[in-house]
Motif scaffolding. Sequence first.
Motif, short mmCIF file in Angstrom:
data_model
loop_
_atom_site.label_atom_id
_atom_site.label_comp_id
_atom_site.label_asym_id
_atom_site.label_seq_id
_atom_site.Cartn_x
_atom_site.Cartn_y
_atom_site.Cartn_z
N ASP A 1 -9.82 -6.57 46.88
CA ASP A 1 -8.79 -5.59 47.23
C ASP A 1 -8.75 -4.52 46.14
OD1 ASP A 1 -6.54 -4.13 47.84
OD2 ASP A 1 -5.15 -5.82 47.78
N SER A 2 -9.09 -3.28 46.48
CA SER A 2 -9.17 -2.22 45.47
C SER A 2 -7.81 -1.91 44.85
CB SER A 2 -9.76 -0.95 46.08
OG SER A 2 -8.94 -0.45 47.12
N ASP A 3 -6.73 -2.32 45.49
CA ASP A 3 -5.39 -2.07 44.95
C ASP A 3 -5.02 -3.06 43.86
OD1 ASP A 3 -3.05 -0.44 45.04
OD2 ASP A 3 -1.99 -2.04 46.09
N ALA A 4 -5.89 -4.04 43.60
CA ALA A 4 -5.56 -5.12 42.66
C ALA A 4 -6.04 -4.86 41.25
CB ALA A 4 -6.15 -6.44 43.17
N THR A 5 -6.71 -3.75 40.99
CA THR A 5 -7.18 -3.45 39.63
C THR A 5 -5.99 -3.44 38.67
OG1 THR A 5 -9.08 -2.19 40.41
CG2 THR A 5 -8.27 -1.70 38.20
N LYS A 6 -6.12 -4.18 37.57
CA LYS A 6 -5.01 -4.23 36.61
C LYS A 6 -5.49 -4.89 35.32
CE LYS A 6 -1.68 -7.12 37.18
NZ LYS A 6 -0.52 -7.85 37.77
N VAL A 7 -4.62 -4.83 34.32
CA VAL A 7 -4.85 -5.58 33.08
C VAL A 7 -4.04 -6.86 33.15
CG1 VAL A 7 -4.53 -5.59 30.58
CG2 VAL A 7 -5.29 -3.51 31.72
N VAL A 8 -4.68 -7.99 32.90
CA VAL A 8 -4.01 -9.28 32.89
C VAL A 8 -3.77 -9.68 31.44
CG1 VAL A 8 -4.11 -11.71 33.54
CG2 VAL A 8 -5.09 -9.97 35.06
N ASN A 9 -2.50 -9.83 31.06
CA ASN A 9 -2.13 -10.29 29.73
C ASN A 9 -1.87 -11.79 29.78
OD1 ASN A 9 -2.05 -7.76 28.30
ND2 ASN A 9 -0.22 -7.26 29.50
N LEU A 10 -2.22 -12.47 28.73
CA LEU A 10 -2.04 -13.91 28.67
C LEU A 10 -1.05 -14.27 27.57
CD1 LEU A 10 -5.80 -14.93 28.92
CD2 LEU A 10 -4.16 -14.73 30.78
N ASP A 11 -0.08 -15.15 27.88
CA ASP A 11 0.85 -15.57 26.83
C ASP A 11 0.15 -16.48 25.82
OD1 ASP A 11 0.61 -17.71 28.53
OD2 ASP A 11 2.75 -18.14 28.66
#
Length: 420
Positions: free
Chosen positions: A177-187
Amino acid sequence: MPRPLPRPRLRKPAAVLTTMSALAATSFIGAPSVAESFSAAPCALERTDAHHSEGVSTWNAAYPKPTRSLDAVLVFLSFPDAEPLTTPQELTADHFPATSDFFQRASYGRFTLRPHALRQWITMPRASTAYAIRRDWNAAHRAAYLRDALAAADREVDFSAYDVVYFVADPDAPGVDSDATKVVNLDVPLRADGTDIRRFVTVFEKHPPDRLVLAHETGHVFDLPDLYHRPVDGAGDWDTHVGDWDLMGSQFGLAPDLFAWHKWKLGWLEPRQVTCVRGTGPVRLTLEPLGAGPGVPVTGAAGAPSFGLGRGTKLAVVRTGADSALAFEARGSVGNDAAACRSGVLVYRVNSSAVSGGGPVEVIDAHPDTDACWETSVYPPLADAPVDVGETFTVPGDGVRVEVEGRTPAGAWTVRIVPA
């Protein structure tokens, strides 16, 4: 063009140390216990616990600071349920050198993003549809995706060599899904090759991609917030806060250079380039166009190119509260703002307590009864927001007055600011 990776070294998958708790992605990372001193200027707002706080008093050491060359790796992920229709080389060209060029101009040459792109696809162990990829991603599916991607790529990539990690998915796979591009931060960071990895840029863009989308996402890697307004139902205008005026608002903006406030936060402005306006008396100053840097031509007042700008004042600030300020900067058709709709002195509010996506910056419209560039602007009501030569504007609710008196022969803007 991106440089190829050094010859990879082979390792066993056991080199990747993961736990489900480490893969519990969060939307924020708490402030570190030790912070690097950034600025003691009276107008420097304190950094708060808000996600991607606009405070500039200290730098959040959990993020890499882009004041030196940083290395980024692009890992291209394919899936068993699709045969890629593009090549890693084509997808690399979608984003580079455009992304590096943007930051080179925005930072006035103080920061270089060096991409290292794999030349082959890395096959994921499961079908693309198995990860349920979408904008508001289920944490368990997202964790599985990161775990599988890191394990699959670890045979080819020495992650300890890189500051930024881009996982680029096959854009034509059915579950992408092209709308899902993001940065994932991890705790809790993942660990691979003896190094902690706190965040990943997960790229699901179509080919060709949205304009400057990777530059926007990379901004999050450097602790910059989203400046757009996301409507509750997803419908309506997303760009009401800042319009065209910052990449973190919209990658489609006509003037997407980063605000001078952001350049202050990132360490790209010298202390003498920021003026703190205090007291009650008027202050006169000269503001250089934000996009002007050493060697960048700027059209002067007489219409002739000038190369003499780049080291002068870029930002004026009036403190309005413990966590709020007004910012003034000159914007024109130069550098990353080459396609700007209007030129002049832009005024905006900054709130260091507002979270990413919660309106930490709001552009103030000096011409609220008009709009401009309907065919190209992401939000025409703010496209003509700057105060032009000969105009006087009083900021609603604050009473601070700005008068744009003229232009210098080199193309800077002469401004008079009168505090309330």
